[in-house]
Motif scaffolding. Structure first.
Motif, PDB file in Angstrom:
ATOM      1  N   PHE A  10      19.176  24.210  21.755  1.00  0.00           N
ATOM      2  CA  PHE A  10      20.187  24.060  20.883  1.00  0.00           C
ATOM      3  C   PHE A  10      21.314  23.720  21.700  1.00  0.00           C
ATOM      4  O   PHE A  10      21.654  24.052  22.534  1.00  0.00           O
ATOM      5  N   ARG A  11      22.268  22.905  21.192  1.00  0.00           N
ATOM      6  CA  ARG A  11      23.533  22.340  21.817  1.00  0.00           C
ATOM      7  C   ARG A  11      24.453  23.630  21.912  1.00  0.00           C
ATOM      8  O   ARG A  11      24.506  24.549  20.982  1.00  0.00           O
ATOM      9  N   SER A  15      27.005  26.814  16.845  1.00  0.00           N
ATOM     10  CA  SER A  15      26.317  28.178  16.667  1.00  0.00           C
ATOM     11  C   SER A  15      24.964  27.990  16.333  1.00  0.00           C
ATOM     12  O   SER A  15      24.323  27.127  15.733  1.00  0.00           O
ATOM     13  N   ARG A  16      24.053  28.931  16.553  1.00  0.00           N
ATOM     14  CA  ARG A  16      22.603  28.875  16.178  1.00  0.00           C
ATOM     15  C   ARG A  16      22.580  28.675  14.636  1.00  0.00           C
ATOM     16  O   ARG A  16      21.551  27.865  14.349  1.00  0.00           O
ATOM     17  N   GLU A  17      23.327  29.294  14.026  1.00  0.00           N
ATOM     18  CA  GLU A  17      23.285  29.083  12.436  1.00  0.00           C
ATOM     19  C   GLU A  17      23.457  27.931  12.070  1.00  0.00           C
ATOM     20  O   GLU A  17      22.757  27.054  11.197  1.00  0.00           O
ATOM     21  N   GLU A  18      24.409  27.075  12.602  1.00  0.00           N
ATOM     22  CA  GLU A  18      24.972  25.682  12.536  1.00  0.00           C
ATOM     23  C   GLU A  18      23.646  24.744  12.748  1.00  0.00           C
ATOM     24  O   GLU A  18      23.135  23.893  11.891  1.00  0.00           O
ATOM     25  N   VAL A  19      23.121  25.224  14.033  1.00  0.00           N
ATOM     26  CA  VAL A  19      21.891  23.977  14.330  1.00  0.00           C
ATOM     27  C   VAL A  19      20.786  24.572  13.480  1.00  0.00           C
ATOM     28  O   VAL A  19      19.994  23.403  13.081  1.00  0.00           O
ATOM     29  N   ARG A  24      16.839  22.364   9.782  1.00  0.00           N
ATOM     30  CA  ARG A  24      16.006  22.722   8.402  1.00  0.00           C
ATOM     31  C   ARG A  24      16.299  21.743   7.423  1.00  0.00           C
ATOM     32  O   ARG A  24      15.426  21.544   6.611  1.00  0.00           O
ATOM     33  N   GLY A  25      17.558  21.076   7.550  1.00  0.00           N
ATOM     34  CA  GLY A  25      17.991  20.236   6.377  1.00  0.00           C
ATOM     35  C   GLY A  25      17.929  18.772   6.865  1.00  0.00           C
ATOM     36  O   GLY A  25      16.785  18.121   6.694  1.00  0.00           O
TER      37      GLY A  25
END
Length: 84
Positions: A10-11, A15-19, A24-25
């Motif tokens: 991940f970048r 944040s992990r949640e954003e990625v 998922r979307g």
């Protein structure tokens, strides 16, 4: 059957949640639209494994992986040439 596994890191500026929300979307929607793909699987890694006892041992080196399944390599090649 032709299976491709992509490892994901991940970048660091997100944040992990954003990625995960993007993966998922938006990314999943693109994957579902990929011509010729039979199956798509995401795996979101949560911990690394100790090489000796195979127990969780801190953060994983990779953040996850995606599996893309095709009938054959020609189907994969055509998919990689598509806009998706």
């Amino acid at each position: 059957m032709y299976k491709v596994i992509w490892l994901a890191k991940f970048r660091p500026d997100k944040s992990r949640e954003e990625v995960l929300a993007w993966w998922r979307g938006h990314h999943a929607d693109l994957a579902k639209a990929t011509p010729g793909m039979l199956r798509y699987v995401q795996s979101h890694w949560t911990a690394g494994l100790d090489a000796t006892n195979h127990q969780p041992s801190g953060p994983p080196f990779w953040d996850g992986h995606a599996e893309h399944w095709f009938v054959d390599k020609a189907s994969y090649d055509a998919a990689m040439a598509s806009p998706e």
